[in-house]
Design a protein around this motif. Structure first.
Motif, PDB file in Angstrom:
ATOM      1  N   UNK A   1      -7.967 -10.047 -11.524  1.00  0.00           N
ATOM      2  CA  UNK A   1      -7.871  -8.702 -10.967  1.00  0.00           C
ATOM      3  C   UNK A   1      -8.944  -7.689 -11.979  1.00  0.00           C
ATOM      4  N   UNK A   2      -9.374  -8.113 -13.184  1.00  0.00           N
ATOM      5  CA  UNK A   2     -10.133  -7.594 -13.931  1.00  0.00           C
ATOM      6  C   UNK A   2     -11.745  -8.015 -13.457  1.00  0.00           C
ATOM      7  N   UNK A   3     -11.898  -8.844 -12.460  1.00  0.00           N
ATOM      8  CA  UNK A   3     -12.937  -9.140 -11.890  1.00  0.00           C
ATOM      9  C   UNK A   3     -13.791 -10.309 -12.843  1.00  0.00           C
ATOM     10  N   UNK A   4     -13.371 -11.355 -13.234  1.00  0.00           N
ATOM     11  CA  UNK A   4     -13.815 -12.081 -14.182  1.00  0.00           C
ATOM     12  C   UNK A   4     -14.974 -12.810 -13.361  1.00  0.00           C
ATOM     13  N   UNK A   5     -15.888 -13.589 -14.110  1.00  0.00           N
ATOM     14  CA  UNK A   5     -16.980 -14.207 -13.404  1.00  0.00           C
ATOM     15  C   UNK A   5     -16.253 -15.699 -12.916  1.00  0.00           C
ATOM     16  N   UNK A   6     -15.720 -16.371 -13.792  1.00  0.00           N
ATOM     17  CA  UNK A   6     -15.047 -17.560 -13.670  1.00  0.00           C
ATOM     18  C   UNK A   6     -13.793 -17.660 -14.505  1.00  0.00           C
ATOM     19  N   UNK A   7     -13.072 -18.524 -13.978  1.00  0.00           N
ATOM     20  CA  UNK A   7     -11.636 -18.695 -14.773  1.00  0.00           C
ATOM     21  C   UNK A   7     -11.216 -20.488 -14.673  1.00  0.00           C
ATOM     22  N   UNK A   8     -10.942 -20.735 -15.852  1.00  0.00           N
ATOM     23  CA  UNK A   8     -10.432 -21.872 -16.011  1.00  0.00           C
ATOM     24  C   UNK A   8      -9.005 -22.250 -17.010  1.00  0.00           C
ATOM     25  N   UNK A   9      -8.120 -22.955 -16.902  1.00  0.00           N
ATOM     26  CA  UNK A   9      -7.023 -22.976 -17.478  1.00  0.00           C
ATOM     27  C   UNK A   9      -6.758 -24.473 -18.048  1.00  0.00           C
ATOM     28  N   UNK A  10      -6.602 -24.574 -19.405  1.00  0.00           N
ATOM     29  CA  UNK A  10      -6.525 -26.034 -19.993  1.00  0.00           C
ATOM     30  C   UNK A  10      -5.066 -26.265 -20.229  1.00  0.00           C
ATOM     31  N   UNK A  11      -4.520 -27.349 -19.892  1.00  0.00           N
ATOM     32  CA  UNK A  11      -3.284 -27.719 -20.179  1.00  0.00           C
ATOM     33  C   UNK A  11      -3.543 -29.204 -20.806  1.00  0.00           C
ATOM     34  N   UNK A  12      -2.820 -29.583 -21.746  1.00  0.00           N
ATOM     35  CA  UNK A  12      -2.956 -31.049 -22.530  1.00  0.00           C
ATOM     36  C   UNK A  12      -1.759 -31.970 -21.757  1.00  0.00           C
ATOM     37  N   UNK A  13      -0.964 -31.725 -20.888  1.00  0.00           N
ATOM     38  CA  UNK A  13      -0.151 -32.515 -19.994  1.00  0.00           C
ATOM     39  C   UNK A  13      -0.747 -32.882 -18.749  1.00  0.00           C
ATOM     40  N   UNK A  14      -0.214 -34.123 -18.206  1.00  0.00           N
ATOM     41  CA  UNK A  14      -0.891 -34.395 -17.060  1.00  0.00           C
ATOM     42  C   UNK A  14      -0.322 -33.773 -15.764  1.00  0.00           C
ATOM     43  N   UNK A  15      -0.964 -33.701 -14.648  1.00  0.00           N
ATOM     44  CA  UNK A  15      -0.434 -32.927 -13.596  1.00  0.00           C
ATOM     45  C   UNK A  15       0.796 -33.382 -12.971  1.00  0.00           C
TER      46      UNK A  15
ATOM     47  N   UNK B   1      -6.054 -30.753 -16.403  1.00  0.00           N
ATOM     48  CA  UNK B   1      -5.198 -31.314 -17.127  1.00  0.00           C
ATOM     49  C   UNK B   1      -5.552 -32.469 -18.133  1.00  0.00           C
ATOM     50  N   UNK B   2      -4.686 -32.531 -19.176  1.00  0.00           N
ATOM     51  CA  UNK B   2      -4.966 -33.554 -19.967  1.00  0.00           C
ATOM     52  C   UNK B   2      -6.300 -33.347 -20.823  1.00  0.00           C
ATOM     53  N   UNK B   3      -6.382 -31.863 -21.386  1.00  0.00           N
ATOM     54  CA  UNK B   3      -7.458 -31.302 -22.118  1.00  0.00           C
ATOM     55  C   UNK B   3      -7.063 -30.774 -23.234  1.00  0.00           C
ATOM     56  N   UNK B   4      -7.937 -31.048 -24.390  1.00  0.00           N
ATOM     57  CA  UNK B   4      -7.536 -30.839 -25.704  1.00  0.00           C
ATOM     58  C   UNK B   4      -8.938 -29.776 -26.429  1.00  0.00           C
ATOM     59  N   UNK B   5      -8.777 -28.651 -26.794  1.00  0.00           N
ATOM     60  CA  UNK B   5      -9.841 -28.121 -27.444  1.00  0.00           C
ATOM     61  C   UNK B   5     -10.026 -28.489 -28.735  1.00  0.00           C
ATOM     62  N   UNK B   6     -11.415 -28.902 -29.025  1.00  0.00           N
ATOM     63  CA  UNK B   6     -11.652 -29.303 -30.188  1.00  0.00           C
ATOM     64  C   UNK B   6     -12.377 -28.479 -31.270  1.00  0.00           C
ATOM     65  N   UNK B   7     -13.217 -27.467 -30.521  1.00  0.00           N
ATOM     66  CA  UNK B   7     -13.840 -26.704 -31.476  1.00  0.00           C
ATOM     67  C   UNK B   7     -14.388 -25.336 -30.584  1.00  0.00           C
TER      68      UNK B   7
END
Length: 493
Positions: free
Chosen positions: A310-324, A362-368
């Motif tokens: 709604x704020x008109x982002x350029x792109x959007x991604x959501x990370x989760x560490x669990x499987x789908x 899915x199954x993604x972990x942020x490292x840095x």
């Protein structure tokens, strides 16, 4: 049971939703109300089971089984089938102080435990509940009912989220003088600033707050305990104090370049977004024109996705560490547990329509994190992960050579909460649990300080609105008994 074959004759039908491409251009609620005929048929699908599980209200293996506040679901479904909306409302109000909140934002463990759900789609309980209370407001059946007499006892409630509002409502009905202290500029707590408008329009909260005020509850806003008023003054002026401060201490990610500008906790972002709507000003944290990454796969993360759209982002991604999640229940997730299955929630449907892709990874972990020369985040590094069992415990391990860099000018951390903010607990010198929650006597909600009680997320940890309502009702019973048996009266009426 008006139609014994209702569950055979009619398919489940949930509330229709506004067009995703259109609704991301405003902040109005995304759901629509059903017709009388649809609601009648959905009510008929309820089987009036000999042993209903929808309202059992218990916890089993860390999962909610049925409705925690024991809503009399088969009874008001039957009244809806008969078109007796006022009687349905009367049944609903016996157990639920704020069905207009749960009917919008509750994940409906009642539906997950519906007996019909064993081999068919469950009854549309949540939609019917919300329609019952809205009919109550539409027809003027919900009106302020101040107590006829007062006890002379004064109760302080700290925090105006669902647990605090419920405790205040119940104690006011018992005839006590109730004051709710809230550090924000508007009452409602998590309901007001933690849940965005498209799921719960704030006029819905204001409508209920107005009724509570007309019934005699006092709200003291912009007041922080330990800063604007001390525990000593509260304990002197009130016969009992109830802490309902929630569990708003966010869980952080202590990794490289975490202090870069543009990295925020999800709740700060959602709060700023809602406040800017009220003030009709630009939010201090905005997704406009930015590549946005949400870290965390839960409901709060989904709300961040919808807000960024709604704020008109350029792109959007959501990370989760669990499987789908699977499409159907797994063997480790049997009925009547809440089903852990894949669904396309409102935010993901909107993102899919906008970008032709589900934003979830899915199954993604942020490292840095990586920042630019001016200290602003510009990207982050992730790796793929997998679950492994070691020494009888399930752990998350990195998969070698799966590193990836993602552009991001706004990162929102939505990986849950560690517990209540500690300052107020320390101010009251309260005993805490190993998890950092407020310790209580389990049967009385009493803390380690005489005259101080607690309920909701501050006591049980991050949980559902419906559990907060249950705890608010239960703590009110204990406080009522305590003050009526007390020989001291802090103030005279």
């Amino acid at each position: 049971m008006g139609n014994p074959k209702g569950f055979l004759e009619y398919a489940r039908k949930s509330n229709e939703e506004r067009n995703p491409k259109e609704r991301i251009n405003d902040w109005n609620e995304y759901t629509l109300r059903q017709t009388d005929q649809d609601l009648k048929q959905q009510g008929e699908r309820c089987m009036d089971c000999g042993t209903p599980f929808c309202h059992t209200g218990m916890e089993w293996d860390k999962s909610s089984i049925g409705c925690p506040i024991n809503n009399l679901i088969p009874e008001w479904n039957e009244f809806v089938h008969q078109g007796k909306w006022k009687q349905a409302l009367e049944r609903l109000e016996l157990t639920n102080n704020f069905p207009e909140f749960t009917g919008r934002v509750c994940p409906a463990p009642c539906e997950g435990s519906c007996v019909l759900g064993i081999n068919d789609d469950p009854v549309t309980i949540k939609s019917i509940e919300n329609e019952i209370v809205e009919r109550g407001f539409d027809n003027g059946w919900i009106q302020p009912v101040p107590p006829k007499t007062r006890t002379g006892k004064h109760i302080a409630i700290i925090g105006s989220g669902p647990a605090g509002l419920t405790a205040a409502d119940e104690l006011n009905k018992a005839g006590h003088y109730v004051t709710v202290f809230e550090r924000e500029d508007r009452p409602g707590g998590l309901l007001m600033y933690g849940i965005p408008n498209m799921k719960l329009e704030k006029k819905t909260i204001d409508r209920r707050i107005q009724i509570l005020m007309e019934e005699g509850i006092q709200f003291q806003l912009n007041t922080e305990i330990g800063v604007d008023i001390s525990k000593d003054q509260l304990l002197s002026d009130y016969d009992a104090v109830v802490l309902c401060t929630g569990a708003q201490q966010p869980r952080d990610i202590p990794i490289e370049e975490r202090e870069s500008k543009g990295i925020h906790f999800a709740m700060d972002y959602l709060t700023e977004s809602t406040k800017s709507l009220h003030s009709k000003s630009e939010p201090n944290i905005s997704a406009e024109g930015k590549d946005v990454i949400v870290i965390g796969g839960g409901d709060t993360g989904a709300d961040c996705v919808a807000t960024a759209l709604r704020q008109k982002c350029k792109s959007i991604v959501q990370f989760g560490k669990h499987p789908e999640l699977p499409l159907n229940r797994g063997e480790d997730n049997p009925w009547p547990h809440t089903p852990m299955t894949f669904s396309l929630e409102y935010a993901y449907e909107e993102a899919h329509k906008q970008y032709k892709k589900d934003p979830r990874e899915y199954e993604v972990l942020t490292q840095a994190f990586k920042s630019s020369d001016n200290g602003s985040v510009q990207s982050l590094i992730t790796s793929q992960v997998k679950k492994e069992t070691k020494d009888g415990k399930t752990i998350t391990v990195n998969i070698p050579n799966t590193e990836k860099e993602w552009n991001a000018q706004l990162v929102l951390i939505a990986i849950g909460f560690t517990g209540p903010e500690q300052e107020i607990l320390e101010h009251f010198d309260l005993r805490k649990t190993e998890r950092g929650l407020v310790w209580t006597d389990q049967s009385t909600y009493k803390t380690s300080v005489d005259g101080v009680f607690t309920a909701g997320d501050a006591r049980r940890g991050q949980s559902l609105v419906v559990w907060a309502i249950r705890e608010g009702r239960e703590v009110a019973k204990e406080v009522n008994e305590y003050v009526l048996n007390s020989q001291n009266t802090a103030l005279t009426s």
